[in-house]
Write a protein that holds these residues in place. Structure first.
Motif: not given
Length: 290
Positions: A246-252
């Motif tokens: 999740l650290a590299g995921a886009p803004r939720p």
């Protein structure tokens, strides 16, 4: 070929496929790793594209046997008591680099390689057929005298032998079989392969989470029937592993399950295994990240 590479994926099927041009491989129960042999060193990449070289330094050192320019796809596998132990591989992957070195001394890893993606002479070979890539893989390992802990997974076109592997190798920690079409190219991100496994699980895509991204409490997963459901409360190791994703995921964004439970929706490209008996319920049980 640019780092990180998008890896080919598999879809679970309930029975062993039979047909022409099918190739069967034992499915080793480990952590997916792409091995990059550069001019000066070796780098190891996860399926999600993270650099985990420091967690698998024993394999990185072994990879120095390879000629510069080779990129391989395979599984980082750890044997405990002569049997493949996924928990040991998971502990290594989720540890700190310092702790990983200690774990490597206790239980060194094996790299079960099943594909070659790049070659110093031929360049990017992902457009080659599986049969042609497999021949190149075997050629690279033989010509350069590559020895364990790097070794090619077995492959066969004999469905009877494949069935024997499926029935017998489970006692050694092999979780099932991978099935690949001989004429197929390597398509990153595509579920072009098929897998048959012993565990009573199904694959589910992670589409969100609850709680903070740095310590997710539950995962929102899209089940095979298209429904989105929340998982059970995550235990610390699984939460830590997903936090890295999740650290590299886009803004939720805000979203809700069919049952009305809110969650933070995000595109992760990550798949988890879910106990098949729990998919009828609002809360499902996640066993591990694939």
């Amino acid at each position: 070929m640019d780092w990180p590479v998008s890896v080919a994926l598999a879809q679970a099927v309930p029975t062993l496929p039979v047909g022409t041009d099918l190739h069967y491989e034992p499915k080793f129960d480990g952590h997916r790793l792409v091995m990059w042999r550069t001019e000066e060193t070796v780098r190891l990449q996860t399926r999600a594209g993270r650099d985990v070289t420091r967690h698998w330094m024993d394999l990185a050192l072994a990879g120095m046997q390879l000629p510069p320019g080779v990129v391989l796809d395979g599984e980082g596998v750890i044997y405990v008591g002569g049997r493949i132990n996924f928990g040991a591989a998971q502990s290594r992957a989720n540890s700190t680099p310092a702790r990983a070195r200690l774990l490597a001394e206790q239980h060194p890893a094996t790299y079960a390689v099943f594909d070659v993606l790049h070659h110093p002479v031929h360049g990017d070979v992902r457009g080659w057929s599986y049969v042609r890539r497999r021949a190149l893989l075997e050629q690279v390992l033989e010509e350069h005298g590559i020895e364990p802990p790097i070794q090619a997974v077995p492959t066969t076109t004999d469905v009877a032998l494949a069935q024997v592997w499926y029935d017998v190798l489970q006692t050694q920690g092999v979780e099932g079989l991978m099935v690949k079409t001989g004429s197929s190219t390597y398509r990153g991100g595509s579920r072009q392969w098929r897998k048959v496994r012993h565990a009573e699980t199904v694959d589910a895509e992670v589409v969100g989470y609850t709680g903070p991204a740095a310590r997710p409490r539950h995962l929102a997963v899209r089940l095979p029937d298209g429904r989105t459901a929340l998982s059970q409360a995550l235990k610390a190791p699984l939460a830590a592993e997903m936090a890295q994703v999740l650290a590299g995921a886009p803004r939720p964004r805000r979203a809700w399950t069919a049952g009305g439970e809110p969650y933070s929706a995000v595109v992760t490209g990550t798949v988890v295994e879910v106990l098949s008996g729990t998919t009828r319920h609002a809360v499902v049980t996640v066993t591990r990240v694939r």
